[in-house]
Design a protein around this motif. Structure first.
Motif, PDB file in Angstrom:
ATOM      1  N   MET A   1     -30.898-102.661 -56.836  1.00 21.70           N
ATOM      2  CA  MET A   1     -30.005-102.866 -57.913  1.00 21.70           C
ATOM      3  C   MET A   1     -28.664-102.629 -57.498  1.00 21.70           C
ATOM      4  O   MET A   1     -28.521-101.576 -57.089  1.00 21.70           O
ATOM      5  CB  MET A   1     -30.437-102.096 -59.040  1.00 21.70           C
ATOM      6  N   ILE A   2     -28.008-103.594 -57.308  1.00 26.16           N
ATOM      7  CA  ILE A   2     -26.517-103.452 -56.990  1.00 26.16           C
ATOM      8  C   ILE A   2     -25.975-102.264 -57.651  1.00 26.16           C
ATOM      9  O   ILE A   2     -25.913-102.264 -59.201  1.00 26.16           O
ATOM     10  CB  ILE A   2     -25.670-104.784 -57.206  1.00 26.16           C
ATOM     11  N   GLY A   3     -25.159-101.142 -57.110  1.00 22.03           N
ATOM     12  CA  GLY A   3     -24.513-100.160 -57.652  1.00 22.03           C
ATOM     13  C   GLY A   3     -25.455 -99.014 -57.950  1.00 22.03           C
ATOM     14  O   GLY A   3     -25.081 -97.940 -58.661  1.00 22.03           O
TER      15      GLY A   3
ATOM     16  N   ASP B   1     -34.212 -98.817 -49.813  1.00 23.52           N
ATOM     17  CA  ASP B   1     -34.359 -99.328 -48.334  1.00 23.52           C
ATOM     18  C   ASP B   1     -35.706 -99.782 -47.826  1.00 23.52           C
ATOM     19  O   ASP B   1     -36.031 -99.399 -46.662  1.00 23.52           O
ATOM     20  CB  ASP B   1     -33.452 -98.310 -47.454  1.00 23.52           C
ATOM     21  N   VAL B   2     -36.453-100.331 -48.527  1.00 19.75           N
ATOM     22  CA  VAL B   2     -37.972-100.622 -48.281  1.00 19.75           C
ATOM     23  C   VAL B   2     -37.853-101.790 -47.194  1.00 19.75           C
ATOM     24  O   VAL B   2     -37.520-102.903 -47.375  1.00 19.75           O
ATOM     25  CB  VAL B   2     -38.677-101.162 -49.490  1.00 19.75           C
ATOM     26  N   ARG B   3     -38.720-101.135 -46.144  1.00 20.71           N
ATOM     27  CA  ARG B   3     -38.683-102.277 -44.915  1.00 20.71           C
ATOM     28  C   ARG B   3     -39.619-103.461 -45.580  1.00 20.71           C
ATOM     29  O   ARG B   3     -40.837-103.213 -45.989  1.00 20.71           O
ATOM     30  CB  ARG B   3     -39.437-101.624 -43.827  1.00 20.71           C
TER      31      ARG B   3
ATOM     32  N   HIS C   1     -37.849 -93.835 -58.088  1.00 23.66           N
ATOM     33  CA  HIS C   1     -36.968 -93.497 -57.113  1.00 23.66           C
ATOM     34  C   HIS C   1     -35.564 -93.487 -57.080  1.00 23.66           C
ATOM     35  O   HIS C   1     -34.841 -92.447 -56.879  1.00 23.66           O
ATOM     36  CB  HIS C   1     -37.185 -94.529 -55.919  1.00 23.66           C
ATOM     37  N   VAL C   2     -34.764 -94.317 -57.749  1.00 27.33           N
ATOM     38  CA  VAL C   2     -33.449 -94.233 -57.841  1.00 27.33           C
ATOM     39  C   VAL C   2     -33.048 -93.509 -59.141  1.00 27.33           C
ATOM     40  O   VAL C   2     -31.667 -93.262 -59.365  1.00 27.33           O
ATOM     41  CB  VAL C   2     -32.743 -95.893 -57.868  1.00 27.33           C
ATOM     42  N   HIS C   3     -33.930 -93.293 -60.181  1.00 30.09           N
ATOM     43  CA  HIS C   3     -33.484 -92.577 -61.035  1.00 30.09           C
ATOM     44  C   HIS C   3     -32.503 -93.213 -62.350  1.00 30.09           C
ATOM     45  O   HIS C   3     -32.024 -92.738 -63.042  1.00 30.09           O
ATOM     46  CB  HIS C   3     -32.889 -91.023 -60.870  1.00 30.09           C
ATOM     47  N   VAL C   4     -32.583 -94.434 -62.108  1.00 27.02           N
ATOM     48  CA  VAL C   4     -31.599 -95.285 -63.047  1.00 27.02           C
ATOM     49  C   VAL C   4     -32.432 -96.486 -63.427  1.00 27.02           C
ATOM     50  O   VAL C   4     -33.129 -97.163 -62.646  1.00 27.02           O
ATOM     51  CB  VAL C   4     -30.547 -95.829 -62.278  1.00 27.02           C
ATOM     52  N   PRO C   5     -32.647 -96.611 -64.796  1.00 24.61           N
ATOM     53  CA  PRO C   5     -33.556 -97.965 -65.192  1.00 24.61           C
ATOM     54  C   PRO C   5     -32.765 -99.184 -65.099  1.00 24.61           C
ATOM     55  O   PRO C   5     -31.391 -99.229 -65.304  1.00 24.61           O
ATOM     56  CB  PRO C   5     -33.505 -97.865 -66.787  1.00 24.61           C
TER      57      PRO C   5
ATOM     58  N   GLY D   1     -36.860-100.912 -62.817  1.00 23.59           N
ATOM     59  CA  GLY D   1     -36.759 -99.812 -62.551  1.00 23.59           C
ATOM     60  C   GLY D   1     -36.540 -98.737 -63.693  1.00 23.59           C
ATOM     61  O   GLY D   1     -36.358 -99.142 -64.642  1.00 23.59           O
ATOM     62  N   CYS D   2     -37.063 -97.503 -63.144  1.00 22.26           N
ATOM     63  CA  CYS D   2     -37.362 -96.329 -64.436  1.00 22.26           C
ATOM     64  C   CYS D   2     -36.529 -95.254 -64.017  1.00 22.26           C
ATOM     65  O   CYS D   2     -36.167 -94.759 -62.736  1.00 22.26           O
ATOM     66  CB  CYS D   2     -38.867 -95.944 -64.531  1.00 22.26           C
TER      67      CYS D   2
END
Length: 283
Positions: free
Chosen positions: A161-163, A169-171, A192-196, A212-213
């Motif tokens: 997600m931009i921003g 950084d999944v290979r 993982h990113v803690h942002v929906p 994302g969740c």
């Protein structure tokens, strides 16, 4: 046609106690078709954290599907990281770390472990998806029941997600996401990113999405503690981020996503027996 709850990044050890309890109450108030937890159920992989996580997971209404995250490795044990990174997770939660799935007439979920006990780069928190994992998951998704919502579940976002405050950084993540879309996936659900968030996967107009969740921990990154409520019918998938605001969960942001139609008919669904072009070409 269906409803599921997605929880992620509960991080027992630094969990948001009131939000975690309220999420449990919310799940019991109107039990969904499935509860999906996309990794990082503990903070450091300590025994007492796994014990608390296991108790919470077992208290949820069934069925429950859990994938592993990078925080679910025993943080302080190099031997465990190297030789049995998921043993504590599997014993405490009762879910396999690899190649598991849930299937009903309404929804199919295939889980993939993108976390690693260790890897050949300095930041071991980042994600990896290898070719064998991708092919096995794509084959499973091609064999989903006709008309069922098809979900690939993992911890790290395959599509960034931009921003976002951090990256997965999944290979091989972008390539894997397109292979899964080719195989008929409706949603790639991650944490993982803690942002929906909800963004389309760039593959023609097949209407596959990366979703994302948020987190149920105190490790907030500019967004309140939250979880996703996902509802679908024949035409639309609706993702609602339920955020902890003023001591209660309330709808905070909603995405209405047009649902792909090809997987709802035998004539147009991906052939269960034949890999798609992207899958066949992957090396």
């Amino acid at each position: 046609m269906g409803r599921l709850l997605q929880f992620s990044d509960v991080h027992f050890g630094c969990e948001h106690g009131r939000a975690v309890k309220a999420a449990l109450d919310h799940a019991h108030a109107a039990p969904p078709d499935l509860i999906l937890i996309t990794g990082d159920i503990t903070q450091k992989g300590r025994p007492h954290e796994f014990a608390a996580a296991g108790d919470w997971v077992r208290a949820l209404p069934q069925p429950v599907f859990v994938t592993v995250g990078n925080h679910d490795v025993p943080y302080w044990s190099l031997a465990a990281r190297l030789f049995w990174p998921w043993r504590a997770f599997e014993r405490a939660i009762g879910h396999p770390a690899h190649d598991h799935e849930f299937k009903s007439d309404a929804v199919m979920v295939r889980g993939v472990a993108t976390a690693r006990g260790w890897q050949a780069r300095l930041n071991w928190s980042k994600g990896v998806i290898d070719l064998d994992q991708t092919r096995r998951a794509a084959e499973a998704l091609r064999n989903a029941p006709i008309g069922a919502l098809r979900i690939l579940a993992c911890h790290h976002p395959l599509i960034e997600m931009i921003g976002a405050p951090v990256t997965g950084d999944v290979r091989r993540g972008d390539a894997a996401a397109r292979i899964f879309a080719e195989a008929g996936v409706d949603l790639v659900l991650t944490g993982h990113v803690h942002v929906p968030f909800a963004v389309p996967i760039d593959l023609s107009d097949r209407q596959s999405y990366a979703v994302g969740c948020g987190t149920l921990s105190h490790r907030e990154r500019g967004v309140p503690a939250s979880f996703n409520q996902i509802e679908w019918d024949a035409e639309t998938v609706t993702v609602t981020a339920m955020a902890w605001i003023d001591g209660a969960f309330t709808p905070h942001r909603t995405w209405c996503l047009p649902r792909r139609q090809d997987t709802r008919r035998v004539e147009t669904a991906p052939d269960p027996a034949v890999p798609g072009e992207l899958e066949a070409a992957a090396r």
